[in-house]
Design an enzyme around this catalytic site. Structure first.
Site, mmCIF file in Angstrom:
data_model
loop_
_atom_site.group_PDB
_atom_site.id
_atom_site.type_symbol
_atom_site.label_atom_id
_atom_site.label_comp_id
_atom_site.label_asym_id
_atom_site.label_seq_id
_atom_site.Cartn_x
_atom_site.Cartn_y
_atom_site.Cartn_z
ATOM 1 N N THR A 123 0.809 -1.210 0.000
ATOM 2 C CA THR A 123 0.000 0.000 0.000
ATOM 3 C C THR A 123 0.848 1.269 0.000
ATOM 4 O O THR A 123 1.963 1.288 0.549
ATOM 5 C CB THR A 123 -0.915 0.017 1.249
ATOM 6 O OG1 THR A 123 -1.482 1.325 1.392
ATOM 7 C CG2 THR A 123 -0.133 -0.288 2.516
ATOM 8 N N TYR A 147 -1.539 0.315 10.086
ATOM 9 C CA TYR A 147 -1.875 -0.348 8.814
ATOM 10 C C TYR A 147 -0.661 -0.331 7.883
ATOM 11 O O TYR A 147 -0.228 -1.375 7.379
ATOM 12 C CB TYR A 147 -3.072 0.349 8.155
ATOM 13 C CG TYR A 147 -3.283 -0.064 6.719
ATOM 14 C CD1 TYR A 147 -3.558 -1.392 6.392
ATOM 15 C CD2 TYR A 147 -3.195 0.865 5.687
ATOM 16 C CE1 TYR A 147 -3.732 -1.776 5.069
ATOM 17 C CE2 TYR A 147 -3.370 0.496 4.370
ATOM 18 C CZ TYR A 147 -3.637 -0.834 4.060
ATOM 19 O OH TYR A 147 -3.800 -1.203 2.751
#
Ligand code: UDP
Length: 329
Positions: A123, A147
């Protein structure tokens, strides 16, 4: 190829399963615990082509070992993960256990059973708060939320495993902001409590939400709202196929997957209003923890090194496809 797809009933995973089924010539096994993915997506995909679906948790290592033992996989495409920045701030262990620990077990199984290719959903959140807001694959990675850190740690493990075992190749795809649904309306984003901007906007258009919020309008951007690089889920799906082909004749590599164009939250909302013709209610709300101001890809590498050719690089098309899906579901 015989390919294991983890999280294949989820949003991005299901679009990759669809793309692989449409390409043909592959034997596909999907595993998903359906905590975010849906049986509905699996059923829809069955209308595209045949594949095996196993509902299970990745953390069930004994069962995973059996699956690897009885299938000689050529490639793993690993999607199964949690993806909400905000949730990761309040429940980091949930992210480290699934996004990092379960991924490490999967990589270890690849080593044990000689699987040669691993495509990993990483990501743009691994870049953190980049100075210019535009990042290439070489930009520093300083994630600002659990995250991003949970994904970055898995990148490190993959890189170390690949350096130690030259037969094991990885393709790390750093996704920017994925949105939209399949152009034929077959699959889309199904999460019950979705938090992503385009999804929330389309849910507000169709009346599933009474209003939506802009999380922060005092960022150092042109209109004060956060800027992101939104990519159509079908183009993102094709990037996986391109990188898998790339790995057959090239070394392991990392690729940004975006279009290289930034839109602010306000611009996305304006676009959603224009595409739908609905002037839905929007209110200002405080900043959401963990959000960087600007995150835009330099995606030159993917285009230069692989056969990836984006076909849906258009915010209105992205929003329209998401809206079509939301209306149907
Ligand atoms: N956002 C917003 N309202 C919403 C959902 C998102 O203002 O209802 C903002 C969010 O704060 C961020 C941007 O939209 O600045 C993109 O957020 P999203 O959750 O879609 O993706 P992220 O970049 O966090 O992965």
């Amino acid at each position: 190829m015989k390919i294991l797809i983890t999280g294949g009933a989820g949003y991005i995973g299901s679009h990759v399963v669809k793309a692989l089924l449409e390409e043909g010539g592959h034997e596909i096994v999907v595993i998903d615990n359906l905590c975010k993915g849906t049986q509905k997506a699996i059923d829809a995909l069955k209308s595209v082509g045949a594949f095996e679906f196993i509902q299970m948790d990745l953390e069930n290592i004994a069962k995973m070992d059996e699956i690897f033992k009885f299938n000689k996989f050529d490639a793993i495409i690993h999607f199964a993960a949690f993806i909400e920045v905000f949730e990761s701030m309040s429940n980091p262990l949930k992210y480290y256990l699934n996004n990092t620990a379960n991924a490490i077990n999967l990589i270890a199984l690849c080593q044990k059973y000689g699987v040669k290719n691993f495509i990993f959903s990483s990501t743009a959140a691994t870049y953190g708060e980049p100075e210019t807001g535009v990042v290439s694959e070489e930009s520093p990675q300083n994630p600002i939320n659990p995250y991003g850190r949970s994904k970055l740690m898995t990148e490190w493990v993959l890189k170390d495993a690949g350096a130690a075992n030259r037969d094991f190749k990885y393709g790390i795809l750093r996704y920017f902001n994925v949105a939209g649904a399949s152009s034929d309306g077959l699959i889309g984003q199904n999460y019950p409590n979705a938090t992503h901007l385009v999804k929330v906007a389309t849910q507000t258009i169709v009346g599933k939400r009474e209003k939506m919020s802009i999380f922060g309008d005092n960022y150092p951007t042109s209109d004060g709202t956060c800027v992101r690089d939104y990519i159509h889920v079908e183009d993102l799906a094709q990037a996986h196929l391109s990188v898998l082909r790339y790995l057959q004749n090239n070394d392991s590599s990392v690729f940004n997957v975006g279009y290289g164009t930034g839109f602010s939250v306000k611009e996305v909302i304006e676009c959603a209003k224009k595409v739908s013709g609905v002037d839905f209610k929007v209110e200002n709300a405080p900043r959401r923890d963990g959000d960087p101001a600007r995150l835009i890809s330099n995606a030159d590498k993917l285009k230069a090194k692989t056969d990836w050719t984006p076909k849906h690089n258009n915010l209105e098309e992205i929003v329209q496809s998401a809206l079509n899906w939301e209306k149907k579901n």
